[in-house]
Design an enzyme around this catalytic site. Sequence first.
Site, mmCIF file in Angstrom:
data_model
loop_
_atom_site.group_PDB
_atom_site.id
_atom_site.type_symbol
_atom_site.label_atom_id
_atom_site.label_comp_id
_atom_site.label_asym_id
_atom_site.label_seq_id
_atom_site.Cartn_x
_atom_site.Cartn_y
_atom_site.Cartn_z
ATOM 1 N N CYS A 1 -24.473 3.537 21.482
ATOM 2 C CA CYS A 1 -23.848 3.331 22.806
ATOM 3 C C CYS A 1 -24.478 4.197 23.892
ATOM 4 C CB CYS A 1 -22.360 3.623 22.739
ATOM 5 S SG CYS A 1 -21.463 2.612 21.559
ATOM 6 N N HIS B 1 -19.177 5.284 29.938
ATOM 7 C CA HIS B 1 -19.217 4.345 28.813
ATOM 8 C C HIS B 1 -17.802 3.810 28.602
ATOM 9 C CE1 HIS B 1 -19.951 2.567 25.006
ATOM 10 N NE2 HIS B 1 -19.388 3.525 24.278
ATOM 11 N N ASN C 1 -15.935 -2.751 24.264
ATOM 12 C CA ASN C 1 -17.074 -1.835 24.155
ATOM 13 C C ASN C 1 -18.326 -2.652 23.810
ATOM 14 O OD1 ASN C 1 -18.977 0.062 23.442
ATOM 15 N ND2 ASN C 1 -17.604 1.266 22.149
HETATM 16 C C1 LIG Z 1 -9.568 3.229 17.190
HETATM 17 C C2 LIG Z 1 -8.503 3.781 18.122
HETATM 18 C C3 LIG Z 1 -8.197 2.773 19.213
HETATM 19 C C4 LIG Z 1 -7.231 4.004 17.300
HETATM 20 O O1 LIG Z 1 -6.216 4.491 18.134
HETATM 21 P P1 LIG Z 1 -5.237 5.645 17.625
HETATM 22 O O2 LIG Z 1 -4.215 5.841 18.661
HETATM 23 O O3 LIG Z 1 -6.085 6.794 17.208
HETATM 24 O O4 LIG Z 1 -4.547 4.944 16.411
HETATM 25 P P2 LIG Z 1 -4.564 5.364 14.862
HETATM 26 O O5 LIG Z 1 -5.914 5.097 14.271
HETATM 27 O O6 LIG Z 1 -4.008 6.752 14.763
HETATM 28 O O7 LIG Z 1 -3.539 4.315 14.299
HETATM 29 C C5 LIG Z 1 -2.174 4.339 14.679
HETATM 30 C C6 LIG Z 1 -1.442 3.206 13.967
HETATM 31 O O8 LIG Z 1 -1.851 1.946 14.517
HETATM 32 C C7 LIG Z 1 -2.246 1.070 13.474
HETATM 33 N N1 LIG Z 1 -3.300 0.192 13.975
HETATM 34 C C8 LIG Z 1 -4.647 0.406 13.968
HETATM 35 N N2 LIG Z 1 -5.277 -0.637 14.526
HETATM 36 C C9 LIG Z 1 -4.326 -1.527 14.889
HETATM 37 C C10 LIG Z 1 -4.373 -2.776 15.519
HETATM 38 N N3 LIG Z 1 -5.523 -3.370 15.905
HETATM 39 N N4 LIG Z 1 -3.202 -3.399 15.761
HETATM 40 C C11 LIG Z 1 -2.033 -2.867 15.396
HETATM 41 N N5 LIG Z 1 -1.937 -1.662 14.796
HETATM 42 C C12 LIG Z 1 -3.078 -1.000 14.547
HETATM 43 C C13 LIG Z 1 -2.719 1.979 12.356
HETATM 44 O O9 LIG Z 1 -2.660 1.319 11.129
HETATM 45 C C14 LIG Z 1 -1.743 3.118 12.482
HETATM 46 O O10 LIG Z 1 -0.551 2.738 11.851
HETATM 47 P P3 LIG Z 1 0.274 3.781 10.937
HETATM 48 O O11 LIG Z 1 0.643 4.891 11.883
HETATM 49 O O12 LIG Z 1 1.410 2.962 10.432
HETATM 50 O O13 LIG Z 1 -0.690 4.220 9.879
HETATM 51 C C15 LIG Z 1 -8.953 5.105 18.759
HETATM 52 O O14 LIG Z 1 -8.981 6.112 17.805
HETATM 53 C C16 LIG Z 1 -10.303 4.991 19.427
HETATM 54 O O15 LIG Z 1 -10.484 4.222 20.337
HETATM 55 N N6 LIG Z 1 -11.278 5.818 19.008
HETATM 56 C C17 LIG Z 1 -12.601 5.786 19.616
HETATM 57 C C18 LIG Z 1 -13.318 4.668 19.003
HETATM 58 C C19 LIG Z 1 -14.522 4.175 19.712
HETATM 59 O O16 LIG Z 1 -14.440 3.557 20.719
HETATM 60 N N7 LIG Z 1 -15.654 4.381 19.110
HETATM 61 C C20 LIG Z 1 -16.869 3.930 19.605
HETATM 62 C C21 LIG Z 1 -17.503 5.107 20.212
HETATM 63 S S1 LIG Z 1 -18.811 4.650 21.159
#
Ligand SMILES: CC(C)(COP(=O)(O)OP(=O)(O)OC[C@H]1O[C@@H](n2cnc3c(N)ncnc32)[C@H](O)[C@@H]1OP(=O)(O)O)[C@@H](O)C(=O)NCCC(=O)NCCS
Length: 362
Positions: free
Chosen positions: A111, A249, A279
Amino acid sequence: MQYANITGWGKCLPPAVLSNQDLMTFLDTSDEWISSRTGIKERRISHVSTAALASLAGKRALAAAGLDAAELDMVILATACADTLIPNAASAVQQSLGAVNAAVFDLNAACTGFVYGLSIGTGMIRSGAMKKVLVIGADRIPYFLDYTLRDVCVLFGDGAGAVVLEASDAECGLLAEKLGCDSEDRDILMARDAGTIRERFTEVDGFFDVNFEGPEIFKRAVRGMGGAITDVLTKLSLEAEQIDLLVPHQANIRIIETLTKRLKAPPEKVVVNIEKYGNTSAATVPIALCEALEEGRIKPGDRVLTAAFGAGLTWGAAVIKWGERVTALGVCDEELPPSDKTALDLLKPWVEGCRAAVAAKG
Ligand SMILES: CC(C)(COP(=O)(O)OP(=O)(O)OC[C@H]1O[C@@H](n2cnc3c(N)ncnc32)[C@H](O)[C@@H]1OP(=O)(O)O)[C@@H](O)C(=O)NCCC(=O)NCCS
């Protein structure tokens, strides 16, 4: 002293739209979860190759600059999704553009690739070695995703963006950058077997074992981009309020909000389009830059700050001083070849393939 002015800009988004509601047809998720956790409402799925997206963005950027492709000295294609590894995808772009006098290569910094490319292209011009460089960011990360993993497959979309750099005597273009890579944790964002590391003859074909530790990546993105921004502002002795526009980004709206809060930047100074495209990896920054220009949000002489973060874990930030021109000199009326497939049609074999592969693995 030579500078590298940005004289052209263009983008290419494939037409098939994949909404959060579309994802809900095969995934246990909701529009509410995706929108509130990521800011994404929809993303695009491509029916053409990475090189085709990149080429059209490049042609549009060349038209905006009023340049013929044969005038280019170099084409840098920032991508982690090259259609072919041998030869590089940039050679397909050269062929499509007719950039017959250009050196061309792929650059993989995920990215952060476009920011890396901008730095390299600028360096070539500032050294006097080249006069005209096209930098493209193009990716198709959805190709690699595991459509049984709901926390990762909702985040990405396809697209391309490009800028033309031209030598200038006036102080403009990229003034300073800070680039780096936090490789200690490179495995937290990884398609484990998408490369020559993969066994050549496997039972499960077409499945990439993606490791994606979202919350960890989130923390490192804020740290990587935040640190790079501080460094680049310090290099130029600039205060945050002297920045006219932030083009970050587009990985997650909450990452953008955290950076914005740190910079104390008002919303009108921050470009956000993640709701439309998700993204798009190396393409987010040039697409956002392009839209900021189309919407008249960049004025001559503005200081534009950009920052990105990606697999590697690569990171970078750069300050660009905009030149005199903020309108395009010309328009390219070429379009992608038409397709009658919806985004769900395009994804169907991947969703089914992933389910079968996961079931086979047990
Ligand atoms: C991936 C991301 C959106 C997850 O958000 P988060 O708030 O950290 O959520 P978590 O991973 O802690 O998950 C929270 C809950 O939502 C659930 N969940 C995850 N994806 C889900 C979806 N698409 N729909 C519904 N629920 C979802 C999980 O299972 C978890 O449930 P639980 O608490 O019962 O176990 C976030 O961490 C993120 O954006 N990270 C950066 C990723 C990125 O963009 N990377 C590229 C870098 S260039």
